[in-house]
Design a protein around this motif. Sequence first.
Motif, PDB file in Angstrom:
ATOM      1  N   LEU A 114       0.310   8.866 -13.152  1.00 19.23           N
ATOM      2  CA  LEU A 114       1.450   8.860 -12.239  1.00 19.23           C
ATOM      3  C   LEU A 114       1.781  10.265 -11.749  1.00 19.23           C
ATOM      4  O   LEU A 114       2.206  10.448 -10.608  1.00 19.23           O
ATOM      5  N   ARG A 115       1.581  11.271 -12.603  1.00 20.78           N
ATOM      6  CA  ARG A 115       1.819  12.658 -12.167  1.00 20.78           C
ATOM      7  C   ARG A 115       0.835  13.043 -11.054  1.00 20.78           C
ATOM      8  O   ARG A 115       1.203  13.699 -10.083  1.00 20.78           O
ATOM      9  N   GLY A 116      -0.417  12.639 -11.207  1.00 18.85           N
ATOM     10  CA  GLY A 116      -1.397  12.908 -10.154  1.00 18.85           C
ATOM     11  C   GLY A 116      -1.070  12.178  -8.869  1.00 18.85           C
ATOM     12  O   GLY A 116      -1.212  12.720  -7.772  1.00 18.85           O
ATOM     13  N   VAL A 129       0.817  -1.222   0.000  1.00 17.22           N
ATOM     14  CA  VAL A 129       0.000   0.000   0.000  1.00 17.22           C
ATOM     15  C   VAL A 129       0.845   1.264   0.000  1.00 17.22           C
ATOM     16  O   VAL A 129       0.314   2.359  -0.125  1.00 17.22           O
ATOM     17  N   GLY A 130       2.148   1.121   0.116  1.00 15.28           N
ATOM     18  CA  GLY A 130       3.033   2.279   0.235  1.00 15.28           C
ATOM     19  C   GLY A 130       3.429   2.870  -1.090  1.00 15.28           C
ATOM     20  O   GLY A 130       4.610   3.108  -1.340  1.00 15.28           O
ATOM     21  N   ILE A 131       2.470   3.127  -1.943  1.00 12.71           N
ATOM     22  CA  ILE A 131       2.762   3.669  -3.262  1.00 12.71           C
ATOM     23  C   ILE A 131       3.047   5.163  -3.132  1.00 12.71           C
ATOM     24  O   ILE A 131       2.351   5.882  -2.429  1.00 12.71           O
ATOM     25  N   GLY A 132       4.072   5.631  -3.822  1.00 17.39           N
ATOM     26  CA  GLY A 132       4.360   7.054  -3.867  1.00 17.39           C
ATOM     27  C   GLY A 132       5.194   7.568  -2.726  1.00 17.39           C
ATOM     28  O   GLY A 132       5.178   8.751  -2.426  1.00 17.39           O
ATOM     29  N   LEU A 154       2.966  13.420  -1.785  1.00 19.75           N
ATOM     30  CA  LEU A 154       3.463  14.449  -0.877  1.00 19.75           C
ATOM     31  C   LEU A 154       2.633  14.477   0.396  1.00 19.75           C
ATOM     32  O   LEU A 154       3.185  14.517   1.500  1.00 19.75           O
ATOM     33  N   GLY A 155       1.325  14.422   0.262  1.00 24.36           N
ATOM     34  CA  GLY A 155       0.471  14.404   1.448  1.00 24.36           C
ATOM     35  C   GLY A 155       0.708  13.185   2.316  1.00 24.36           C
ATOM     36  O   GLY A 155       0.735  13.282   3.548  1.00 24.36           O
ATOM     37  N   VAL A 156       0.909  12.046   1.682  1.00 31.87           N
ATOM     38  CA  VAL A 156       1.170  10.812   2.433  1.00 31.87           C
ATOM     39  C   VAL A 156       2.490  10.928   3.196  1.00 31.87           C
ATOM     40  O   VAL A 156       2.594  10.546   4.360  1.00 31.87           O
ATOM     41  N   MET A 157       3.511  11.488   2.550  1.00 31.28           N
ATOM     42  CA  MET A 157       4.809  11.628   3.217  1.00 31.28           C
ATOM     43  C   MET A 157       4.716  12.587   4.406  1.00 31.28           C
ATOM     44  O   MET A 157       5.353  12.370   5.432  1.00 31.28           O
ATOM     45  N   LEU A 158       3.902  13.634   4.270  1.00 34.73           N
ATOM     46  CA  LEU A 158       3.765  14.586   5.373  1.00 34.73           C
ATOM     47  C   LEU A 158       3.119  13.935   6.592  1.00 34.73           C
ATOM     48  O   LEU A 158       3.440  14.296   7.726  1.00 34.73           O
TER      49      LEU A 158
END
Length: 196
Positions: free
Chosen positions: A129-131, A35-38, A137-141
């Motif tokens: 993929l661009r979307g 589930v850790g895409i992106g 970014l939100g997931v990383m935050l």
Amino acid sequence: MSAPTTPAASAAPAKPTPPPTPAGMLRLFVGVALVGIGGGLPAHTRRALNARGWMTDAEFAEAYTLAQLTPGPNAVNLAAMIGARLLGGAGAALAVVGILTPGLIAMLTVTAVTLGLPGGLPSGVQSGLRGAACAALGVMLTAALPVLKVTAGIRFGPTLAVITFLLLAVLRADLLLVLAGTVIVGLILHRPRSGE
């Protein structure tokens, strides 16, 4: 007439959290990788650990910070540190295998499929993929939230965080110099006092 019951008396005792098993550790990190895409692996790892009660936010923030400071891929470093903390060396190995295997299989599959396509991925897939990159970014935050909470509770923590951000993001200072300086300042500000 019966005595009134208090909420504490009527509440069932908290069910103790079962300790992690080797199979559970492997399943956790395979699931996180799936589930850790992106780039959201730290956020998904934190959620999975919280759901199982295996680690507090403070413990996660410590492991996450060490993973960021250790050379190598952050997700692999984080998996190794969490696995080692919970199950020793075997836990670290299982966590790393779990975090790497789904991505390896996916990359081998994508490579095999796209090698035969002229021009690489179709434009629709590239747009998608661009979307997804924006959502990443939100997931990383969300993974940084426990670190921000810990930072807020440390003496001069918010000040050091802002100064570090300004040095790296605005002034484009050398990462290793900023890191060395921050570690030295942290050691000076938080050195043990006599009697502590």
